[in-house]
Design a protein around this motif. Structure first.
Motif, PDB file in Angstrom:
ATOM      1  N   PRO A 140       0.813  -1.213   0.000  1.00  0.00           N
ATOM      2  CA  PRO A 140       0.000   0.000   0.000  1.00  0.00           C
ATOM      3  C   PRO A 140       0.847   1.263   0.000  1.00  0.00           C
ATOM      4  CG  PRO A 140       0.094  -0.921   2.206  1.00  0.00           C
ATOM      5  CD  PRO A 140       0.772  -1.914   1.309  1.00  0.00           C
TER       6      PRO A 140
ATOM      7  N   THR B 119      -1.370   5.316  -7.450  1.00  0.00           N
ATOM      8  CA  THR B 119      -2.000   4.220  -8.191  1.00  0.00           C
ATOM      9  C   THR B 119      -3.162   4.724  -9.034  1.00  0.00           C
ATOM     10  OG1 THR B 119      -3.365   3.700  -6.246  1.00  0.00           O
ATOM     11  CG2 THR B 119      -1.333   2.442  -6.535  1.00  0.00           C
TER      12      THR B 119
ATOM     13  N   ILE C 228      -5.111   0.047  -1.751  1.00  0.00           N
ATOM     14  CA  ILE C 228      -4.690  -1.173  -2.446  1.00  0.00           C
ATOM     15  C   ILE C 228      -3.512  -1.781  -1.687  1.00  0.00           C
ATOM     16  CG2 ILE C 228      -3.776  -2.111  -4.588  1.00  0.00           C
ATOM     17  CD1 ILE C 228      -5.148   0.175  -6.061  1.00  0.00           C
TER      18      ILE C 228
ATOM     19  N   TYR D 165     -11.144  -8.546   3.195  1.00  0.00           N
ATOM     20  CA  TYR D 165     -11.372  -7.160   2.792  1.00  0.00           C
ATOM     21  C   TYR D 165     -12.867  -6.903   2.958  1.00  0.00           C
ATOM     22  CZ  TYR D 165      -6.814  -6.620   0.506  1.00  0.00           C
ATOM     23  OH  TYR D 165      -5.494  -6.530   0.235  1.00  0.00           O
TER      24      TYR D 165
ATOM     25  N   THR E 237     -11.914  -0.510  -1.916  1.00  0.00           N
ATOM     26  CA  THR E 237     -12.046  -0.756  -3.339  1.00  0.00           C
ATOM     27  C   THR E 237     -12.073  -2.258  -3.594  1.00  0.00           C
ATOM     28  OG1 THR E 237      -9.669  -0.530  -3.467  1.00  0.00           O
ATOM     29  CG2 THR E 237     -10.952   1.391  -4.033  1.00  0.00           C
TER      30      THR E 237
ATOM     31  N   VAL F 220     -10.894  -3.410  -7.016  1.00  0.00           N
ATOM     32  CA  VAL F 220      -9.442  -3.290  -7.144  1.00  0.00           C
ATOM     33  C   VAL F 220      -8.754  -4.439  -6.424  1.00  0.00           C
ATOM     34  CG1 VAL F 220      -7.443  -1.886  -6.523  1.00  0.00           C
ATOM     35  CG2 VAL F 220      -9.493  -0.806  -7.429  1.00  0.00           C
ATOM     36  N   ASP F 221      -9.194  -4.730  -5.209  1.00  0.00           N
ATOM     37  CA  ASP F 221      -8.577  -5.798  -4.435  1.00  0.00           C
ATOM     38  C   ASP F 221      -8.651  -7.127  -5.184  1.00  0.00           C
ATOM     39  OD1 ASP F 221      -8.183  -3.946  -2.458  1.00  0.00           O
ATOM     40  OD2 ASP F 221     -10.037  -4.428  -1.425  1.00  0.00           O
TER      41      ASP F 221
ATOM     42  N   VAL G  46      -6.237  -7.034  -8.255  1.00  0.00           N
ATOM     43  CA  VAL G  46      -4.846  -7.118  -7.840  1.00  0.00           C
ATOM     44  C   VAL G  46      -4.512  -8.541  -7.420  1.00  0.00           C
ATOM     45  CG1 VAL G  46      -3.207  -6.386  -6.074  1.00  0.00           C
ATOM     46  CG2 VAL G  46      -4.610  -4.695  -7.229  1.00  0.00           C
TER      47      VAL G  46
ATOM     48  N   GLY H  49      -1.699  -6.512 -10.443  1.00  0.00           N
ATOM     49  CA  GLY H  49      -1.607  -5.216 -11.085  1.00  0.00           C
ATOM     50  C   GLY H  49      -1.351  -5.264 -12.571  1.00  0.00           C
TER      51      GLY H  49
ATOM     52  N   ARG I 130     -12.199  -0.345 -10.888  1.00  0.00           N
ATOM     53  CA  ARG I 130     -13.144  -0.186  -9.791  1.00  0.00           C
ATOM     54  C   ARG I 130     -14.450  -0.900 -10.055  1.00  0.00           C
ATOM     55  NH1 ARG I 130     -11.161   5.679  -9.332  1.00  0.00           N
ATOM     56  NH2 ARG I 130      -9.492   5.424  -7.840  1.00  0.00           N
TER      57      ARG I 130
END
Length: 586
Positions: free
Chosen positions: A112, A118, A340, A387, A391, A394-395, A398, A403, A557
Motif C-alpha cells: 500500500p 495508483t 490497495i 477485505y 475498493t 481493485v482488491d 490485484v 496489477g 473499480r
C-alpha cells in the motif's frame, strides 16, 4: 451524528469526509479529535495564527503574487536554485502533471501507498505495476527485489515514497541514491518525500541535492503536512532544470493562493519554532507507539512518518471500529480498507499530543474489548478475502493479476472498434500463493546472486532490448519472510548498500495468478488473448485505451465509467532548516 456517520463515509470520493462536513454534521460547531489527516499539530504557532487572522481581510481580498515570486522566496529559505523547483497547489497537482507530462505508458509503485500514485496513472489509461509490500516483513520495501520486479515487467517509471504512507517505512539515503543510479535508463524515477521531515533515523535523509544532478529524477516535497496547513494546498518538486521547467511551464500563473504566499513569506522569522515542532512530533511518535502497543492484540509497525500503521486484533473490523470511535468518542481515525494492498483490519493513526493519545487509547479499549455498553467490536465480515470495505473490485483484480491488468485489452478495444473478432482465452496459469494479510500474490523470488562488495545487494543492469511477448510461467516464489519485530520504538536497521556493478541473474517473466471468481457488483473480466507476440507500443496511448494491457480506473473499480461504484465498493532565532528539515543552528 450516529445515524448519519456511515452515509458520510460512503458519500465521499475521498477516504474520509472533510472536517467541514463532520463539523456541520455534529451540530455543535466543533469537529472530532483528528487522528486521520497527517499534519503537524504544533505548527503554525498560536502567534502565527493570530498574525494571519489579523491580516485575513487583505489576504483573501487581493490577488497573490505570481508563483515565480513565491517560489523564489521558498528557495531562498531552503537554499535551492529556483530553476530546479516547481511549486504546486498541493502535491496532488504536481502528481497530476507528472503523470500527464512524464509517464508515457507504465508506472511501478509499492503498495500500500498514497492512493494518487495508483489512481492517477490508471485514470489516464497507464499500466500500474503494483509491487506488494509483505505484512510478514513489516511492510518493509526491499529495493533489490523492487528493482528486479521493475526489470521483469519492463516498467518505464518507478515511484518510491520515503517514508511510505500508510506504514511509515523508511529507506536510508545511500540506498535510494544507488537505486536511482541503477534505474538511470528509466523514463523517470520519483522519490516522494512528503513526510520525510518527520524522520529521525538519519540526519540528512533527503535526496534533493542528488536529484538536481540526474536527468530522470524528481523529488516531491510537501508543505501542508509538515507546516500543519493542509487547507492551504501547497507543495513543491525538485529536479534538474529541464524537468522542473517542463512541469513549471504547464502550471497556471496563479496556481498558488494568497494564504500560501503569506505563510511562505512569514516562515523566515519562525525557523526555530518549526524545528522545535518537528522534534516534538518525533517524541510524541515514540510515546504514542508505546501506549498503543500495550493494547492486547494490536500490532504497531515501526514508522518514520507522523503517523502509525496498526493492525487491529483478530475479530475486529475496521469500519466498525472507525464508526464507533467517531460516534461514541468523537475521534476520527483512518480505516485503510480502501488502500490497495491493505485491508480494513488496518488503521493509520496520526501522531498527536499525549492528551489526545490518552483519549484515543481509552476509546479503543472500550470499542475493542467491550468495556462500553455496546460491547466489543463485531467480528470481521466473512467475504473470503479479509477485505470488508474499500475498493473491493481493485482488491480482487490485484489478487488475480498483481496489477498486470488483462493482457491484450488495448488490442481488444482496437479490434472491437474495427469490428474484428475477440481473441480466444488463454489457458489459466496455476494460482500464485497469496501474501500474508494482503490478498495479493507474492512477487517473483529473487535469483541467487553473489553479494556485492561489503555484503551489498547487487542491482540489475539496464535491460537489453527484448521482443515483447506473453510471459512464461515462473518458478515458485520464496516462502514468506519471518514476521518483523513489532516494537516501533527501535530505529530501523541501515539498509545494505546496493551495488549496480554486478547484475542480477535474469528474472523470469511474471505470470498472473489464477483469476478469482468476480463478486456480484463487478463486471466479469474480459477474455484473455491467446499467446502471441505483442509489438512495443510507441508514442502516447490513445485516449480511453489502457497502455499495454493495463486497466482504466473505471474498469479497475468495477464500473463502466458512467455510473458510480456500488455502495459496498467505496466507504469513502535559529537558522531555517535545510531542504530536508534537518539543519542545525547556524
Amino acid at each position: 451524528m450516529a445515524d448519519n456517520v456511515t452515509s458520510l463515509f460512503r458519500s465521499t470520493a475521498a477516504h474520509s469526509p472533510s472536517m467541514a462536513a463532520l463539523t456541520r454534521e455534529g451540530g455543535d460547531g466543533a469537529g472530532p479529535v483528528d487522528f486521520c489527516i497527517p499534519c503537524n499539530p504544533y505548527f503554525p504557532t498560536p502567534a502565527m495564527f493570530d498574525d494571519m487572522s489579523a491580516r485575513l481581510r487583505d489576504i483573501i481580498t487581493y490577488y497573490p503574487s505570481s508563483a515565480d515570486t513565491i517560489t523564489a522566496e521558498l528557495c531562498s529559505l531552503l537554499q535551492l536554485p529556483p530553476q530546479c523547483v516547481a511549486m504546486g497547489n498541493g502535491s496532488t497537482e504536481l502528481i497530476t502533471w507528472i503523470d500527464h507530462l512524464l509517464v508515457r505508458e507504465s508506472l511501478a509503485v509499492p503498495v500500500p501507498t498514497f492512493g494518487r500514485w495508483t489512481d492517477q496513472p490508471m485514470e489516464t489509461g497507464k499500466r500500474v505495476d503494483m509491487f506488494p509490500l509483505q505484512e510478514s516483513s513489516g511492510f518493509a520495501l526491499d529495493l533489490a527485489q523492487y528493482a528486479e520486479f521493475i526489470r521483469a515487467r519492463g516498467t518505464r517509471v518507478a515511484v518510491i515514497c520515503n517514508p511510505n504512507n500508510p506504514d511509515g517505512g523508511f529507506l536510508h539515503k545511500h540506498a535510494i541514491v544507488q537505486f536511482m543510479d541503477a534505474m538511470a535508463d528509466l523514463d523517470l524515477v520519483v522519490i516522494d518525500e512528503s513526510f520525510l521531515e518527520f524522520a529521525d533515523a538519519e540526519a540528512e535523509p533527503s535526496v534533493v541535492q542528488e536529484a538536481m544532478l540526474r536527468p530522470n529524477v524528481i523529488v516531491l516535497r510537501s508543505l501542508g503536512k509538515n507546516f500543519g496547513l493542509h487547507g492551504i494546498r501547497f507543495g513543491y518538486l525538485v529536479a534538474n532544470p529541464a524537468l522542473a521547467g517542463r512541469v513549471r511551464s504547464m502550471l497556471p500563473k496563479w496556481n498558488l493562493n494568497s494564504f500560501a504566499e503569506h505563510v511562505v513569506f512569514m516562515l523566515k522569522e519562525h525557523g526555530s519554532e518549526y524545528a522545535q515542532s518537528l522534534t516534538q512530533v518525533r517524541r510524541d511518535r515514540l510515546d504514542m507507539a508505546s501506549q498503543l502497543s500495550s493494547l492486547p492484540g494490536l500490532t504497531v509497525y515501526p514508522s518514520q512518518g507522523n503517523f502509525l500503521f496498526v493492525r487491529l486484533p483478530v475479530g475486529a473490523e475496521g469500519t466498525v471500529v472507525r464508526d464507533r470511535m467517531l460516534t461514541e468518542h468523537r475521534i476520527l481515525v483512518r480505516e485503510c480498507g480502501n488502500k490497495i494492498g491493505s485491508s480494513s483490519r488496518f488503521l493509520r493513526l496520526v501522531v498527536r499530543p499525549q492528551v489526545d493519545v490518552r483519549r484515543l487509547v481509552s476509546g479503543l479499549e472500550q470499542v475493542l474489548y467491550g468495556t462500553s455498553r455496546r460491547g466489543a467490536a463485531v467480528p470481521e465480515l466473512g467475504n473470503g478475502t479479509s477485505y470488508s470495505s474499500g475498493t473491493a473490485a481493485v482488491d480482487r483484480l490485484v489478487s488475480e493479476t498483481n496489477g498486470a491488468g488483462m493482457r491484450g485489452l488495448a488490442a481488444q478495444a482496437a479490434g472491437a472498434g474495427a469490428g474484428g473478432p475477440r481473441p480466444a482465452a488463454a489457458p489459466a496459469p496455476a494460482p500464485a500463493p497469496a501474501a500474508v494479510g494482503t490478498g495479493m500474490p507474492l512477487p517473483a523470488a529473487a535469483s541467487a546472486v553473489p553479494a556485492g562488495p561489503g555484503g551489498g545487494m547487487p542491482m540489475p543492469a539496464a535491460p537489453q532490448p527484448v521482443p515483447q511477448q506473453i510471459p512464461q510461467p515462473m518458478p515458485a516464489p520464496a516462502p514468506p519472510l519471518a514476521p518483523a519485530a513489532q516494537a516501533p520504538a527501535q530505529p530501523l536497521a541501515p539498509a545494505q548498500p546496493l551495488t549496480p556493478a554486478q547484475p542480477l541473474a535474469p528474472a523470469q517473466p511474471f505470470m498472473p495468478a489464477q483469476p478469482l471468481a468476480p463478486a456480484a457488483q463487478a463486471p466479469a473480466p474480459a477474455p484473455m488473448p491467446s499467446p502471441m507476440p505483442t509489438p512495443m507500443a510507441t508514442g502516447p496511448t490513445p485516449p480511453g485505451v489502457p497502455a499495454r494491457g493495463g486497466l482504466t480506473a473505471a474498469q479497475v473499480r468495477g464500473t463502466n465509467g458512467l455510473s458510480p461504484a456500488p455502495a459496498t465498493g467505496w466507504p469513502a532565532a535559529q537558522s531555517w532548516p535545510n531542504a530536508a528539515g534537518m539543519g542545525q543552528a547556524g
